[in-house]
Design a protein around this motif. Structure first.
Motif, PDB file in Angstrom:
ATOM      1  N   ARG A   8       0.817  -1.215   0.000  1.00 38.58           N
ATOM      2  CA  ARG A   8       0.000   0.000   0.000  1.00 38.58           C
ATOM      3  C   ARG A   8       0.849   1.262   0.000  1.00 38.58           C
ATOM      4  NH1 ARG A   8      -4.294  -1.718   4.353  1.00 38.58           N
ATOM      5  NH2 ARG A   8      -5.635  -3.056   3.093  1.00 38.58           N
ATOM      6  N   SER A   9       2.160   1.097  -0.049  1.00 37.58           N
ATOM      7  CA  SER A   9       3.020   2.279  -0.095  1.00 37.58           C
ATOM      8  C   SER A   9       2.884   2.949  -1.469  1.00 37.58           C
ATOM      9  CB  SER A   9       4.488   1.882   0.130  1.00 37.58           C
ATOM     10  OG  SER A   9       5.061   1.338  -1.050  1.00 37.58           O
ATOM     11  N   GLY A  10       3.430   4.142  -1.577  1.00 33.79           N
ATOM     12  CA  GLY A  10       3.407   4.828  -2.864  1.00 33.79           C
ATOM     13  C   GLY A  10       4.600   4.497  -3.735  1.00 33.79           C
ATOM     14  N   LEU A  11       5.515   3.652  -3.235  1.00 39.29           N
ATOM     15  CA  LEU A  11       6.733   3.335  -3.972  1.00 39.29           C
ATOM     16  C   LEU A  11       6.434   2.412  -5.141  1.00 39.29           C
ATOM     17  CD1 LEU A  11       9.838   3.817  -3.798  1.00 39.29           C
ATOM     18  CD2 LEU A  11       9.980   1.606  -2.635  1.00 39.29           C
ATOM     19  N   GLN A  12       6.938   2.759  -6.307  1.00 36.70           N
ATOM     20  CA  GLN A  12       6.734   1.970  -7.517  1.00 36.70           C
ATOM     21  C   GLN A  12       7.998   1.140  -7.796  1.00 36.70           C
ATOM     22  OE1 GLN A  12       3.989   1.991  -9.667  1.00 36.70           O
ATOM     23  NE2 GLN A  12       2.816   3.445  -8.450  1.00 36.70           N
ATOM     24  N   VAL A  13       7.837  -0.181  -7.818  1.00 30.80           N
ATOM     25  CA  VAL A  13       8.964  -1.069  -8.098  1.00 30.80           C
ATOM     26  C   VAL A  13       8.734  -1.792  -9.419  1.00 30.80           C
ATOM     27  CG1 VAL A  13       9.658  -1.425  -5.711  1.00 30.80           C
ATOM     28  CG2 VAL A  13       7.913  -2.897  -6.687  1.00 30.80           C
ATOM     29  N   SER A  14       9.807  -2.065 -10.133  1.00 26.99           N
ATOM     30  CA  SER A  14       9.704  -2.792 -11.398  1.00 26.99           C
ATOM     31  C   SER A  14       9.244  -4.220 -11.128  1.00 26.99           C
ATOM     32  CB  SER A  14      11.049  -2.793 -12.128  1.00 26.99           C
ATOM     33  OG  SER A  14      12.098  -3.216 -11.277  1.00 26.99           O
ATOM     34  N   GLU A  15       8.439  -4.773 -12.056  1.00 21.27           N
ATOM     35  CA  GLU A  15       7.889  -6.111 -11.825  1.00 21.27           C
ATOM     36  C   GLU A  15       8.982  -7.179 -11.767  1.00 21.27           C
ATOM     37  OE1 GLU A  15       5.280  -7.317 -15.062  1.00 21.27           O
ATOM     38  OE2 GLU A  15       6.347  -5.963 -16.411  1.00 21.27           O
ATOM     39  N   LEU A  16      10.101  -6.957 -12.430  1.00 21.36           N
ATOM     40  CA  LEU A  16      11.277  -7.810 -12.275  1.00 21.36           C
ATOM     41  C   LEU A  16      12.392  -6.971 -11.671  1.00 21.36           C
ATOM     42  CD1 LEU A  16      11.373  -9.812 -15.646  1.00 21.36           C
ATOM     43  CD2 LEU A  16      10.174 -10.384 -13.518  1.00 21.36           C
ATOM     44  N   SER A  17      13.167  -7.562 -10.780  1.00 21.85           N
ATOM     45  CA  SER A  17      14.262  -6.858 -10.131  1.00 21.85           C
ATOM     46  C   SER A  17      15.490  -7.766 -10.112  1.00 21.85           C
ATOM     47  CB  SER A  17      13.848  -6.441  -8.715  1.00 21.85           C
ATOM     48  OG  SER A  17      13.214  -7.513  -8.033  1.00 21.85           O
ATOM     49  N   ASN A  70       5.400 -13.849 -11.736  1.00 19.74           N
ATOM     50  CA  ASN A  70       5.100 -12.463 -12.080  1.00 19.74           C
ATOM     51  C   ASN A  70       3.605 -12.222 -12.274  1.00 19.74           C
ATOM     52  OD1 ASN A  70       5.752  -9.761 -12.774  1.00 19.74           O
ATOM     53  ND2 ASN A  70       5.679 -10.278 -14.944  1.00 19.74           N
ATOM     54  N   ARG A  71       2.874 -13.264 -12.677  1.00 18.15           N
ATOM     55  CA  ARG A  71       1.457 -13.067 -12.972  1.00 18.15           C
ATOM     56  C   ARG A  71       0.611 -12.991 -11.708  1.00 18.15           C
ATOM     57  NH1 ARG A  71       0.773 -17.054  -9.785  1.00 18.15           N
ATOM     58  NH2 ARG A  71      -1.060 -18.335 -10.082  1.00 18.15           N
ATOM     59  N   ASN A  72       1.187 -13.272 -10.529  1.00 19.43           N
ATOM     60  CA  ASN A  72       0.454 -13.191  -9.269  1.00 19.43           C
ATOM     61  C   ASN A  72       0.271 -11.718  -8.872  1.00 19.43           C
ATOM     62  OD1 ASN A  72      -0.285 -13.138  -6.486  1.00 19.43           O
ATOM     63  ND2 ASN A  72       0.596 -15.163  -6.190  1.00 19.43           N
ATOM     64  N   PRO A  73      -0.954 -11.229  -8.735  1.00 20.86           N
ATOM     65  CA  PRO A  73      -1.182  -9.809  -8.456  1.00 20.86           C
ATOM     66  C   PRO A  73      -0.675  -9.354  -7.093  1.00 20.86           C
ATOM     67  CG  PRO A  73      -3.237 -11.033  -8.276  1.00 20.86           C
ATOM     68  CD  PRO A  73      -2.232 -11.978  -8.852  1.00 20.86           C
ATOM     69  N   HIS A  74      -0.402 -10.279  -6.181  1.00 21.52           N
ATOM     70  CA  HIS A  74       0.098  -9.907  -4.855  1.00 21.52           C
ATOM     71  C   HIS A  74       1.614  -9.722  -4.846  1.00 21.52           C
ATOM     72  CE1 HIS A  74      -3.857 -10.532  -3.286  1.00 21.52           C
ATOM     73  NE2 HIS A  74      -3.863 -11.815  -3.611  1.00 21.52           N
ATOM     74  N   VAL A  75       2.286 -10.123  -5.914  1.00 21.43           N
ATOM     75  CA  VAL A  75       3.739  -9.985  -6.013  1.00 21.43           C
ATOM     76  C   VAL A  75       4.070  -8.599  -6.558  1.00 21.43           C
ATOM     77  CG1 VAL A  75       5.823 -10.820  -7.150  1.00 21.43           C
ATOM     78  CG2 VAL A  75       4.125 -12.458  -6.287  1.00 21.43           C
ATOM     79  N   SER A  76       4.758  -7.801  -5.754  1.00 23.03           N
ATOM     80  CA  SER A  76       5.159  -6.469  -6.204  1.00 23.03           C
ATOM     81  C   SER A  76       6.318  -6.550  -7.189  1.00 23.03           C
ATOM     82  CB  SER A  76       5.554  -5.601  -5.005  1.00 23.03           C
ATOM     83  OG  SER A  76       4.485  -5.457  -4.097  1.00 23.03           O
ATOM     84  N   THR A  77       7.268  -7.448  -6.899  1.00 18.02           N
ATOM     85  CA  THR A  77       8.411  -7.620  -7.796  1.00 18.02           C
ATOM     86  C   THR A  77       8.993  -9.015  -7.622  1.00 18.02           C
ATOM     87  OG1 THR A  77      10.549  -6.675  -8.518  1.00 18.02           O
ATOM     88  CG2 THR A  77      10.106  -6.669  -6.158  1.00 18.02           C
ATOM     89  N   VAL A  78       9.523  -9.565  -8.710  1.00 18.88           N
ATOM     90  CA  VAL A  78      10.166 -10.881  -8.715  1.00 18.88           C
ATOM     91  C   VAL A  78      11.674 -10.648  -8.779  1.00 18.88           C
ATOM     92  CG1 VAL A  78      10.329 -13.129  -9.841  1.00 18.88           C
ATOM     93  CG2 VAL A  78       8.218 -11.778 -10.045  1.00 18.88           C
ATOM     94  N   ILE A  79      12.397 -11.088  -7.758  1.00 16.99           N
ATOM     95  CA  ILE A  79      13.843 -10.870  -7.730  1.00 16.99           C
ATOM     96  C   ILE A  79      14.551 -11.954  -8.539  1.00 16.99           C
ATOM     97  CG2 ILE A  79      15.886 -10.661  -6.271  1.00 16.99           C
ATOM     98  CD1 ILE A  79      14.007  -9.820  -3.982  1.00 16.99           C
ATOM     99  N   LEU A  80      15.288 -11.536  -9.545  1.00 17.21           N
ATOM    100  CA  LEU A  80      16.074 -12.440 -10.375  1.00 17.21           C
ATOM    101  C   LEU A  80      17.503 -12.491  -9.855  1.00 17.21           C
ATOM    102  CD1 LEU A  80      15.005 -11.093 -13.906  1.00 17.21           C
ATOM    103  CD2 LEU A  80      13.870 -12.860 -12.536  1.00 17.21           C
ATOM    104  N   GLY A  81      18.176 -13.594 -10.142  1.00 18.84           N
ATOM    105  CA  GLY A  81      19.605 -13.696  -9.869  1.00 18.84           C
ATOM    106  C   GLY A  81      20.316 -14.064 -11.162  1.00 18.84           C
TER     107      GLY A  81
END
Length: 327
Positions: free
Chosen positions: A8-17, A279-290
């Motif tokens: 609920r924060s205002g911070l916008q994160v990329s869907e992949l990180s 990534n398609r899960n709406p509750h996931v703000s971002t998916v961290i890749l390695g």
């Protein structure tokens, strides 16, 4: 690249990180890290994940040197770190140094991370694991104070239980402190219970955001472990020996082979399919890749093209293959 609010924060994160666990310092030096961060940033990635314990602090050093070399505007990128295990010092076994979330450790840990990363503040700070020996209120107050002091902007948890997250949130609410806004759980096709069941009430009740890790199950969902442990893989690393049994699981590797066929039908590979599924899960703000090399990162970013192709029918086929083996 799409961007999502962190809970609920205002911070916008990329869907992949992009994260640094295992790779930075151990497999990736400052030059390679700089190259990969630049490529990720050019693709729209704005969040870069780290932790104090990764490579005993050296992962933060490598990332900090990369940020310094890239000279990005500080408003344009988000960086995290995590606290709990501390940094080992030979001959020192004090319980105030590691495996704790007490105030003394936390208030010194943030200063150490800021110094190693050469930053004035860190955007996201996490309690890397729960600490049953420290009152949650003490931890909440210390994390909130980091934010009040301007050393961090948001705080959250990693691999906490739903009940502990709720307890921390309610303490913060009651005492008008900064609340935890995100959780960092492991989430992939074979690891689903926490995200899909245990945390289900927290998304609506608390506005919890997720920055999930290990979408490829430490490499299992790439398909490269079907014939054993490749010499140049994560599973072959001495400090990753605990992963080997899971990576070579015959039943799961058989499922991965079937998933590869679905991925091929969609025009991608099994790793991209696995990342797209998270990534398609709406509750996931971002998916961290390695990634340990640039080509691997570029390939994983190809998951963005597969995400909209995961129709209900495709998802049902994936579930039919994976659910029986998921935990």
């Amino acid at each position: 690249m799409q961007y999502r609010r962190l809970g609920r924060s205002g911070l916008q994160v990329s869907e992949l990180s992009l994260g640094s666990w295992v790779t930075y310092h151990n497999q990736v030096d400052t030059k390679a890290a700089t190259e990969m961060l630049a490529a990720a940033f050019d693709a729209g990635v704005n969040f870069f994940d780290n932790a104090e314990v990764y490579a005993q602090g050296q992962s933060e050093v490598v990332m900090g040197e990369a940020f310094k070399a890239l000279k990005w505007n500080r408003l344009d990128y988000i960086v995290s770190t995590k606290f709990f295990w501390g940094l080992s010092r030979e001959g020192n076994t004090t319980t105030n140094r590691k495996d704790t979330l007490n105030r003394k450790y936390l208030m010194q840990a943030i200063d150490g991370s800021l110094k190693r990363m050469q930053l004035d503040f860190i955007d996201l700070v996490y309690c890397h694991r729960p600490d049953p020996h420290t009152p949650i209120e003490e931890t909440v107050r210390a994390m909130s104070d980091m934010i009040t002091q301007g050393k961090a902007l948001y705080w959250g948890t990693s691999e906490w239980s739903a009940s502990d997250i709720r307890a921390a949130w309610e303490i913060a609410e009651r005492h008008h402190l900064h609340k935890p806004v995100m959780e960092q759980p492991q989430y992939h096709l074979f690891c689903r219970r926490k995200v899909e069941q245990e945390y289900a009430r927290l998304y609506e009740d608390l506005g919890l955001g997720l920055t999930t890790w290990s979408p490829l199950a430490s490499g299992l969902l790439t398909g490269k472990y079907k014939d054993g442990i490749p010499a140049d893989s994560r599973g072959a690393m001495e400090n990753m020996a605990f992963l080997r049994e899971g990576l070579t699981d015959p039943a799961k590797n058989a499922v991965v082979a079937e998933l590869a066929k679905i991925a091929d039908e969609l025009g991608g590979n099994v790793a991209q399919l696995a990342i797209a599924w998270v990534n398609r899960n709406p509750h996931v703000s971002t998916v961290i890749l390695g990634a340990s090399k640039l080509s691997q990162l570029q390939d994983n970013l190809g998951a963005l093209a597969l995400t909209p192709r995961l129709t209900p029918e495709v998802l049902a086929r994936i579930d039919a293959l994976c659910k029986a083996l998921a935990s």
